[in-house]
Write a protein that holds these residues in place. Sequence first.
Motif, mmCIF file in Angstrom:
data_model
loop_
_atom_site.group_PDB
_atom_site.id
_atom_site.type_symbol
_atom_site.label_atom_id
_atom_site.label_comp_id
_atom_site.label_asym_id
_atom_site.label_seq_id
_atom_site.Cartn_x
_atom_site.Cartn_y
_atom_site.Cartn_z
ATOM 1 N N SER A 20 4.287 31.146 4.422
ATOM 2 C CA SER A 20 3.874 29.744 4.448
ATOM 3 C C SER A 20 5.083 28.812 4.517
ATOM 4 O O SER A 20 5.042 27.780 5.206
ATOM 5 C CB SER A 20 3.022 29.415 3.225
ATOM 6 O OG SER A 20 3.782 29.457 2.033
ATOM 7 N N HIS B 31 -2.196 29.673 5.901
ATOM 8 C CA HIS B 31 -2.291 29.881 4.453
ATOM 9 C C HIS B 31 -3.292 28.897 3.824
ATOM 10 O O HIS B 31 -3.620 27.865 4.418
ATOM 11 C CB HIS B 31 -0.917 29.740 3.792
ATOM 12 C CG HIS B 31 -0.271 28.412 3.995
ATOM 13 N ND1 HIS B 31 0.582 28.148 5.056
ATOM 14 C CD2 HIS B 31 -0.320 27.259 3.264
ATOM 15 C CE1 HIS B 31 1.011 26.904 4.976
ATOM 16 N NE2 HIS B 31 0.475 26.347 3.902
ATOM 17 N N PRO B 32 -3.754 29.208 2.621
ATOM 18 C CA PRO B 32 -4.716 28.319 1.956
ATOM 19 C C PRO B 32 -4.118 26.955 1.650
ATOM 20 O O PRO B 32 -2.889 26.808 1.547
ATOM 21 C CB PRO B 32 -5.048 29.074 0.658
ATOM 22 C CG PRO B 32 -4.688 30.491 0.932
ATOM 23 C CD PRO B 32 -3.517 30.446 1.862
ATOM 24 N N ASP C 236 -6.015 27.563 6.167
ATOM 25 C CA ASP C 236 -6.845 28.759 6.391
ATOM 26 C C ASP C 236 -7.248 28.876 7.857
ATOM 27 O O ASP C 236 -8.340 29.358 8.187
ATOM 28 C CB ASP C 236 -8.100 28.748 5.509
ATOM 29 C CG ASP C 236 -7.802 29.154 4.074
ATOM 30 O OD1 ASP C 236 -6.989 30.092 3.878
ATOM 31 O OD2 ASP C 236 -8.343 28.517 3.154
ATOM 32 N N GLU D 16 -6.733 30.077 11.963
ATOM 33 C CA GLU D 16 -6.460 31.361 12.609
ATOM 34 C C GLU D 16 -4.994 31.499 12.973
ATOM 35 O O GLU D 16 -4.493 32.619 13.109
ATOM 36 C CB GLU D 16 -7.319 31.510 13.875
ATOM 37 C CG GLU D 16 -8.811 31.645 13.601
ATOM 38 C CD GLU D 16 -9.591 31.894 14.871
ATOM 39 O OE1 GLU D 16 -8.955 31.987 15.945
ATOM 40 O OE2 GLU D 16 -10.831 32.014 14.785
#
Length: 343
Positions: A149, A180-181, A201, A203
């Motif tokens: 990230s 990443h979240p 989140d 692709e």
Amino acid sequence: MSGGASAEGIGSRLDGTASTHLVRLLVQAARAAGAAEDQLARVSGIDEVSLRGELNRIPMGSLLRLWELIAQARPGAGSGAAIAAAAPLGSLNTWDYLVTTGATLTDSLRAAQPYHRLVTAATEGFDLSGAGDLTIGYRTSASDPVVASVVNEYVLAYYLRRAREATGRPLVPTRVSFGHPAPADHTGLVAVFGTADIEFDAEADAITFHADDANTPLTRADPMLADLMRSHADLVLASARPIADPLDAFRIALGAALDAGDPALPRVAKSLAMSQRTLQRHLAEHGTSWRDELDLLRHERAKTLLDQGHSTATVADRLAFTDDRALRKAFHRWTGTSPTATR
């Protein structure tokens, strides 16, 4: 052979390596983030001597370790973007000018894409897509999601900064996406990218520029400079010297010290940012020593200098012997004969 073809034809020799410019930037970022010096000292290939040469290539493992130290020292959103904010145009040398001197942003990036290994390993994915709008995607090889990230955040912030520098306009991307979240607070990223439309989140990690921005003439457009940069990139890639292990870094440092006329152990150890005892231990672990390596280097250089017609006095001076008598003694030990007879 075209520049792009020659860049792609470098083959596996540069696989698994990164540029000294990027590594130097991350060393500075790690220190700024508060990474411990003892941890940095254990990262192979980031000594001043190894990072001094544009042709040296640092192991990808060292680059990823630096990213890990940055992620640990400064966790959370904004860590990667801060690195881009501290890297003005020119920080990545040739690559920076390749991506900013084409006719348009799209032209610049498409022409630069085959040279992406100037900066990092081929395993680090750099993608361009879009017939009108321009999307820049990136896939890091970092396996830790937290580290990945930080890497991807830096990369997208980097391309936004270079796009703004190239166009001379405060561009705002039409889309920013991260795999990443969502972090607890990403207001800092909103400020960096100029938009609250940031997807998490997703692709892929990517940044998209509107067609009008991607295809507007660049204020920094310079066809002659762009062509010169591609030629220089070909030369750098063809001449690159991968530093595969600590011995490579030591040998570079030893050669530089010999060039300066002082190949003594204290000077070499200092240039590698380690103690003499630590350096001696590392060399012993690789089945060699400072004295053996210096002897081997002097032997190789003595043969070259003598073949070039230099006198024994000149060779002795170049190789930091006390006098030509000491050189003749060493040469007899190496070859069983004298320098004059060999020449």
